[in-house]
Design an enzyme around this catalytic site. Structure first.
Site, PDB file in Angstrom:
ATOM      1  N   ASN A 157       0.856  -1.189   0.000  1.00 36.93           N
ATOM      2  CA  ASN A 157       0.000   0.000   0.000  1.00 36.93           C
ATOM      3  C   ASN A 157       0.891   1.238   0.000  1.00 36.93           C
ATOM      4  OD1 ASN A 157       0.514   0.898   2.813  1.00 36.93           O
ATOM      5  ND2 ASN A 157      -0.388  -1.094   3.282  1.00 36.93           N
ATOM      6  N   LYS A 189       8.721 -18.153  -9.208  1.00 36.34           N
ATOM      7  CA  LYS A 189       8.097 -17.046  -9.947  1.00 36.34           C
ATOM      8  C   LYS A 189       6.975 -17.581 -10.842  1.00 36.34           C
ATOM      9  CE  LYS A 189       8.959 -13.387 -13.193  1.00 36.34           C
ATOM     10  NZ  LYS A 189       9.770 -12.953 -14.313  1.00 36.34           N
ATOM     11  N   PHE A 202      -4.638   3.661  14.773  1.00 40.79           N
ATOM     12  CA  PHE A 202      -4.876   4.684  13.749  1.00 40.79           C
ATOM     13  C   PHE A 202      -6.048   4.254  12.882  1.00 40.79           C
ATOM     14  CE2 PHE A 202      -1.549   7.956  13.645  1.00 40.79           C
ATOM     15  CZ  PHE A 202      -0.899   7.570  14.794  1.00 40.79           C
ATOM     16  N   LYS A 237     -14.232   1.560  15.290  1.00 46.69           N
ATOM     17  CA  LYS A 237     -12.945   0.850  15.357  1.00 46.69           C
ATOM     18  C   LYS A 237     -12.414   0.795  16.784  1.00 46.69           C
ATOM     19  CE  LYS A 237     -10.773   1.090  11.616  1.00 46.69           C
ATOM     20  NZ  LYS A 237     -10.086   1.634  10.454  1.00 46.69           N
ATOM     21  N   LYS A 261     -11.652  -2.864  18.211  1.00 41.60           N
ATOM     22  CA  LYS A 261     -10.266  -3.294  18.442  1.00 41.60           C
ATOM     23  C   LYS A 261      -9.948  -3.367  19.930  1.00 41.60           C
ATOM     24  CE  LYS A 261      -8.725  -2.367  13.992  1.00 41.60           C
ATOM     25  NZ  LYS A 261      -7.808  -3.076  13.114  1.00 41.60           N
TER      26      LYS A 261
END
Ligand code: C5P
Length: 398
Positions: A208, A286, A324, A338, A342
């Site tokens: 990301n 691969k 976060f 959240k 959490k």
């Protein structure tokens, strides 16, 4: 900067001892007085004459030097300083420290002292990574010993990896921090940062856009308030801060393992952008493009939720767990959900929609959410967000 401060500098036996000569020069330039102690092995690398000439003081080498004992006993010598610095600290010297052995002047001073100790390790990468050395470091950290480095890079022995002694300027910074009584002195804070890479095959991965900038700034701000920081980072674009213990990982699973190994901690700040999913069956070779063959299909497996695991740990939950929430819509509602899901104490929520320019940018606009309510902070540089958050953490740990 260090006027009226006295540093007792123990120079151990390693090639990095030459850098300690530069450290003495920097310390004196900063106004500190330096009492040098050279181990027997240290004297194989730098001479007592160069050490004492740069320090402008007598260099101590022998435990049973009667003149020294008559003028100044080893107990007194160990206590006259504001800080004991061991640079370079060899694996052997750290092992002695961890065991409380006292069979030469350096180890005796380290055992007899009641002043804080800062250690700059330097050794071969294998010696650094050996479980025995890592055990000794954990034991010493538990005793309150602070560490600076080692750095990663090419070593005098030709190998590559962590083990190089931190540069003299970085050691000087760490000395200054050690002598500044911040509100987080004696506290251990764990910070996760950066993205994770989830392999598809040996050459491809899913990632990301996290740069690691905010997590890095938070680790530096906590360090500046005196905390001992363990910084568990994925492959970030921003380099990790100096003066924290850096643990590099690639995958979410490796990050969880590193986090669990770093506990206990007084607080945990989970700023990493952990991939929610990994490729279920990572190919060991691969994946080839074969003309006419069907396109590969990736299936996913859920990654462990590191924040949730730490926040809901029955045995090792830090007193304060901060998560976060990077959202693109309904930021507040998602972040509040959240917090509950959490089981963490605070959520630092931010809007990472592309038009905000926050992801990978220099600024951040966050809302701090706790059971007590939510507080929107103005748009600030990431360093300033980090400073404010570190101050809040210091206040909460009291
Ligand atoms: O669930 P979400 O990824 O939005 O939650 C973000 C928070 O959870 C961040 O603090 C992040 O570091 C943490 N997290 C984690 N492990 C995961 C996913 C997220 O620690 N697998």
């Amino acid at each position: 900067m260090l006027a009226d401060k006295r540093i007792l500098l123990i120079i151990g036996g390693g090639i990095a001892a030459y850098k300690s000569l530069e450290l003495i020069r920097l310390l004196r330039k900063a106004g500190a007085a330096v009492t040098p102690v050279l181990t027997k092995a240290g004297a194989e690398f730098v001479t007592p004459l160069s050490v004492s000439a740069l320090a402008g003081e007598k260099v101590y080498t022998q435990l049973f030097d009667l003149t020294d004992e008559a003028e100044m006993g080893h107990i007194q010598l160990s206590r006259l300083a504001d800080l004991l610095v061991v640079a370079p600290a060899t694996a052997d010297l750290m092992a002695k420290m961890a065991q409380g052995r006292a069979d030469d002047l350096a180890s005796t001073l380290l055992l007899a002292t009641d002043t804080p100790v800062l250690v700059a390790p330097a050794m071969n990468v294998r010696m650094w990574q050996h479980p025995a050395t890592q055990r000794n470091i954990k034991a010493l950290q538990g005793d309150g010993v602070r560490f600076i480095g080692p750095d990663e890079g090419e070593m005098a022995c030709g190998e590559y990896g962590p083990g190089r002694m931190a540069e003299p300027a970085a050691i000087l910074d760490a000395i200054q921090r050690a002598l500044t009584a911040g509100p987080l002195v004696g506290k251990h804070v764990l910070v996760t940062s950066g993205p994770t890479h989830e392999p598809i095959d040996p050459v491809r991965y899913i990632a990301n856009r996290s740069s690691g900038a905010q997590g890095t700034a938070i680790a530096a701000a906590l360090r500046d308030l005196g905390a001992r920081v363990t910084f568990v980072t994925g492959p970030a674009t921003v380099p990790p801060p100096q003066g924290v213990q850096v643990v590099r990982v690639e995958t979410a699973r490796a990050m969880l393992a590193a986090v669990e190994a770093a506990l206990p901690a007084d607080a945990a700040v989970m700023a990493a952008a952990v991939a929610d999913w990994r490729v279920a069956e990572e190919s060991q070779s691969k994946i080839k493009k074969v003309a006419g063959a069907a396109l590969p299909v990736l299936s996913f497996a859920e990654n462990p939720d590191i924040l949730k695991t730490v926040a809901q740990s029955l045995t090792h939950r830090p007193r304060l767990v901060v998560g976060f929430a990077a959202e693109t819509d309904d930021v507040l509602a998602h972040a509040q959900a959240k917090l509950a899901r959490k089981g963490c104490d605070w959520i630092v929520a931010n809007d990472v929609s592309p038009e905000t320019g926050i992801m990978g940018g220099a600024e951040n606009a966050v809302t701090l959410i706790s059971a007590a309510g939510s507080e929107a902070w103005p748009r600030l540089p990431k360093d300033e967000v980090a400073r404010r958050l570190a101050q809040r953490i210091a206040a909460a740990l009291g």
